[in-house]
Design a protein around this motif. Structure first.
Motif, mmCIF file in Angstrom:
data_model
loop_
_atom_site.group_PDB
_atom_site.id
_atom_site.type_symbol
_atom_site.label_atom_id
_atom_site.label_comp_id
_atom_site.label_asym_id
_atom_site.label_seq_id
_atom_site.Cartn_x
_atom_site.Cartn_y
_atom_site.Cartn_z
ATOM 1 N N ALA A 99 1.776 -15.380 -19.224
ATOM 2 C CA ALA A 99 1.718 -13.934 -18.979
ATOM 3 C C ALA A 99 0.317 -13.470 -18.596
ATOM 4 N N ALA A 100 -0.719 -14.102 -19.180
ATOM 5 C CA ALA A 100 -2.080 -13.628 -18.948
ATOM 6 C C ALA A 100 -2.460 -13.622 -17.459
ATOM 7 N N PRO A 101 -2.194 -14.701 -16.692
ATOM 8 C CA PRO A 101 -2.537 -14.674 -15.263
ATOM 9 C C PRO A 101 -1.788 -13.578 -14.495
ATOM 10 N N VAL A 102 -0.540 -13.324 -14.864
ATOM 11 C CA VAL A 102 0.233 -12.274 -14.188
ATOM 12 C C VAL A 102 -0.420 -10.916 -14.446
ATOM 13 N N LEU A 103 -0.721 -10.676 -15.738
ATOM 14 C CA LEU A 103 -1.355 -9.410 -16.117
ATOM 15 C C LEU A 103 -2.698 -9.250 -15.408
ATOM 16 N N LEU A 104 -3.487 -10.332 -15.396
ATOM 17 C CA LEU A 104 -4.808 -10.261 -14.765
ATOM 18 C C LEU A 104 -4.691 -10.031 -13.261
ATOM 19 N N PHE A 105 -3.674 -10.610 -12.645
ATOM 20 C CA PHE A 105 -3.494 -10.398 -11.212
ATOM 21 C C PHE A 105 -3.251 -8.916 -10.914
ATOM 22 N N VAL A 106 -2.405 -8.295 -11.747
ATOM 23 C CA VAL A 106 -2.126 -6.860 -11.562
ATOM 24 C C VAL A 106 -3.418 -6.056 -11.717
ATOM 25 N N TRP A 107 -4.192 -6.368 -12.745
ATOM 26 C CA TRP A 107 -5.437 -5.630 -13.004
ATOM 27 C C TRP A 107 -6.450 -5.838 -11.874
ATOM 28 N N VAL A 108 -6.610 -7.106 -11.444
ATOM 29 C CA VAL A 108 -7.584 -7.412 -10.393
ATOM 30 C C VAL A 108 -7.186 -6.714 -9.093
ATOM 31 N N TYR A 109 -5.904 -6.791 -8.760
ATOM 32 C CA TYR A 109 -5.435 -6.144 -7.531
ATOM 33 C C TYR A 109 -5.671 -4.634 -7.613
ATOM 34 N N PHE A 110 -5.364 -4.065 -8.752
ATOM 35 C CA PHE A 110 -5.504 -2.623 -8.973
ATOM 36 C C PHE A 110 -6.973 -2.216 -8.807
ATOM 37 N N ALA A 111 -7.858 -2.945 -9.459
ATOM 38 C CA ALA A 111 -9.289 -2.625 -9.383
ATOM 39 C C ALA A 111 -9.796 -2.803 -7.944
ATOM 40 N N TYR A 112 -9.369 -3.883 -7.291
ATOM 41 C CA TYR A 112 -9.796 -4.153 -5.919
ATOM 42 C C TYR A 112 -9.353 -3.022 -4.992
ATOM 43 N N ALA A 113 -8.094 -2.613 -5.141
ATOM 44 C CA ALA A 113 -7.555 -1.549 -4.290
ATOM 45 C C ALA A 113 -8.299 -0.235 -4.530
ATOM 46 N N LEU A 114 -8.588 0.050 -5.788
ATOM 47 C CA LEU A 114 -9.279 1.293 -6.127
ATOM 48 C C LEU A 114 -10.668 1.340 -5.497
ATOM 49 N N ILE A 115 -11.343 0.179 -5.503
ATOM 50 C CA ILE A 115 -12.730 0.157 -5.017
ATOM 51 C C ILE A 115 -12.785 0.004 -3.498
ATOM 52 N N ILE A 116 -12.079 -0.995 -2.963
ATOM 53 C CA ILE A 116 -12.223 -1.350 -1.543
ATOM 54 C C ILE A 116 -11.419 -0.437 -0.628
ATOM 55 N N TRP A 117 -10.221 -0.064 -1.050
ATOM 56 C CA TRP A 117 -9.355 0.729 -0.165
ATOM 57 C C TRP A 117 -9.359 2.209 -0.529
ATOM 58 N N ARG A 118 -10.379 2.612 -1.231
ATOM 59 C CA ARG A 118 -10.501 4.015 -1.610
ATOM 60 C C ARG A 118 -10.636 4.863 -0.342
ATOM 61 N N ARG A 119 -10.014 6.030 -0.343
ATOM 62 C CA ARG A 119 -10.152 6.916 0.812
ATOM 63 C C ARG A 119 -11.590 7.430 0.882
ATOM 64 N N ARG A 120 -12.210 7.249 2.078
ATOM 65 C CA ARG A 120 -13.601 7.703 2.235
ATOM 66 C C ARG A 120 -13.608 9.195 2.572
ATOM 67 N N PRO A 121 -14.709 9.883 2.285
ATOM 68 C CA PRO A 121 -14.778 11.313 2.631
ATOM 69 C C PRO A 121 -14.557 11.501 4.135
ATOM 70 N N GLY A 122 -13.735 12.451 4.494
ATOM 71 C CA GLY A 122 -13.482 12.746 5.900
ATOM 72 C C GLY A 122 -12.432 11.873 6.535
ATOM 73 N N ASP A 123 -11.895 10.909 5.804
ATOM 74 C CA ASP A 123 -10.873 10.033 6.369
ATOM 75 C C ASP A 123 -9.500 10.656 6.135
ATOM 76 N N ASP A 124 -8.932 11.243 7.200
ATOM 77 C CA ASP A 124 -7.629 11.884 7.070
ATOM 78 C C ASP A 124 -6.532 11.061 7.738
ATOM 79 N N GLU A 125 -6.887 9.837 8.117
ATOM 80 C CA GLU A 125 -5.936 8.999 8.839
ATOM 81 C C GLU A 125 -4.825 8.490 7.905
ATOM 82 N N ASP A 126 -3.616 8.362 8.438
ATOM 83 C CA ASP A 126 -2.531 7.770 7.658
ATOM 84 C C ASP A 126 -2.755 6.267 7.522
ATOM 85 N N GLY A 127 -2.129 5.687 6.517
ATOM 86 C CA GLY A 127 -2.173 4.232 6.386
ATOM 87 C C GLY A 127 -1.424 3.584 7.542
#
Ligand SMILES: [Cu+2]
Length: 319
Positions: free
Chosen positions: A64-92
Motif C-alpha cells: 500500500a505504501a508505494p501506491v499512497l506515495l505515488f498519489v502524494w508525489v503526483y499530487f505535489a508535482y501537479a500542484l507545483i509544476i502545472w499550477r496556473r500561472r498569473p495571466g494564463d487564461d488558456e484552457d487545458g
C-alpha cells in the motif's frame, strides 16, 4: 503566457520525473515498514495465528505504501509544476485517452488486486481459518490429531471454559499450553458474544445453540487479554479477563488439579454433560445447584458466580 513554459502535461519527461521522485521514497518507505515497523505490528507473535496476521499486515503495508506515495508525489508535482500561472487564461489541452497510461493503469491495478485475492485466500486456508470462527464444521483444520479441546462459553457477562479432555471441568480462567494446537469450540448461553483473545489472533462469535470452531497454537509464554467483541448488554465493556500461556507441564498440573478439585467437591457431577451447545432454558436452575454445591453464596444469579465474589481469581468456581 502558456503552460508550455513548464512543459505540456502529456510530455513523457514528466512521467519519468515523477517516477524518479517516487521510486526512492517508495523503497525507503518499504524498508522502514519491513525492518522497523513489522516487528511491532499488532497482534504480535504470541500464537501462530497472531504471527500470520502480523505478516499479512506487513505485506499489505508494503504494497500500500508505494501506491499512497505515488498519489502524494503526483499530487505535489501537479500542484507545483502545472499550477496556473498569473495571466494564463488558456484552457487545458483537449486530450482524449492515452493508451500507454491506460494500459499501465489497468495492468498495475489488476495485478495488485488479483495478487491480493490469491494471497488472502492462501493466508486464510493454510493457517486453518487464520484464527477466525469457521462455524460448526470447519473447512480447514490443522494437520495434526493431537489437539487440545477448549470450549468457550459466553454468558452475560463472563466467559467460562470447559475442558472435555479433563473430565469436562469448567473454569473462568483460561490457561493454555505453549506449543500445542488448540481448538476453541465457542458457544453462548444467552445472547451473542464474541470471543476475542487479542494476542492469540483469534476472534470467533459466540452464538447460543451454535458451536463455532477456531484454531490457534500458542508459541510464547505470558498473559493475553480476552475480551468480548460483541455488544452483549449492560456490562459488555467489563466482559474481559486475562488468560495465560504456560509450559505444557504447568498446564497439566493446573488442569489436572482443577479437575481433581471439581471432582472432590461434586461440581463435575453437577455440571451438565459436556456438549457442543447447551440449552439456555435450564441454566438458571443449574446455576443455583452449582452455587449450592460450590458453597458460594451471594452469587450473581447466573450460571456462575463472578470472580469478585469468590475472592480467588485462580479458581473462582471452587470454594
Ligand atoms: Cu459479551
Amino acid at each position: 503566457m502558456s503552460h508550455s513554459a513548464a512543459g505540456a502535461p502529456g510530455d513523457a519527461r514528466h512521467g519519468l520525473r515523477i517516477f524518479l521522485i517516487w521510486l526512492p521514497l517508495a523503497i525507503v518507505a518499504d524498508l522502514l515498514i519491513w525492518f522497523v515497523w513489522y516487528p511491532h505490528l499488532p497482534p504480535g507473535r504470541m500464537s501462530d495465528q497472531a504471527q500470520g496476521q502480523q505478516f499479512d499486515i506487513a505485506v499489505m503495508a508494503v504494497l500500500a505504501a508505494p501506491v499512497l506515495l505515488f498519489v502524494w508525489v503526483y499530487f505535489a508535482y501537479a500542484l507545483i509544476i502545472w499550477r496556473r500561472r498569473p495571466g494564463d487564461d488558456e484552457d487545458g489541452p483537449p486530450i482524449h485517452g492515452n493508451t500507454r497510461v491506460q494500459a499501465t493503469w489497468i495492468t498495475a491495478t489488476a495485478v495488485i488486486v488479483l495478487g491480493l485475492f490469491i494471497f488472502g485466500t492462501v493466508q486464510l486456508i493454510v493457517p486453518a481459518g487464520a484464527g477466525a470462527g469457521e462455524g460448526p464444521s470447519p473447512a480447514w483444520a490443522p494437520n495434526t490429531n493431537k489437539i487440545l479441546q477448549v470450549q468457550v462459553i459466553g454468558q452475560q457477562w463472563a466467559f467460562t471454559y470447559r475442558f472435555p479432555q479433563f473430565g469436562g471441568m469448567e473454569t473462568t480462567q483460561l490457561f493454555l499450553p505453549m506449543g500445542e494446537q488448540v481448538q476453541f469450540n465457542v458457544t453462548s448461553l444467552d445472547v451473542i458474544h464474541s470471543f476475542w483473545p487479542y494476542q492469540l489472533g483469534v476472534k470467533a462469535d459466540a452464538n447460543p445453540g451454535v458451536n463455532n470452531v477456531a484454531f490457534a497454537k500458542p508459541q510464547q509464554l505470558g498473559s493475553f487479554a480476552v475480551r468480548c467483541n460483541e455488544l452483549c448488554g449492560l456490562w459488555h465493556g467489563a466482559m474481559f479477563n486475562y488468560g495465560r500461556v504456560v509450559t505444557p507441564a504447568a498446564f497439566q498440573v493446573w488442569a489436572r488439579g482443577l479437575q481433581a478439585r471439581e471432582a472432590r467437591i461434586g461440581l463435575l457431577r453437577d455440571l451438565p454433560p459436556y456438549a457442543l451447545t447447551y440449552d439456555p432454558t435450564v441454566i438458571p436452575q443449574l446455576g443455583k445447584d452449582i452455587v449450592k454445591v460450590a458453597g458460594i453464596t451471594g452469587a450473581n444469579g447466573y450460571y456462575y458466580p463472578s470472580q469478585l465474589q469468590s475472592g480467588d481469581p485462580g479458581d473462582p468456581v471452587s470454594p
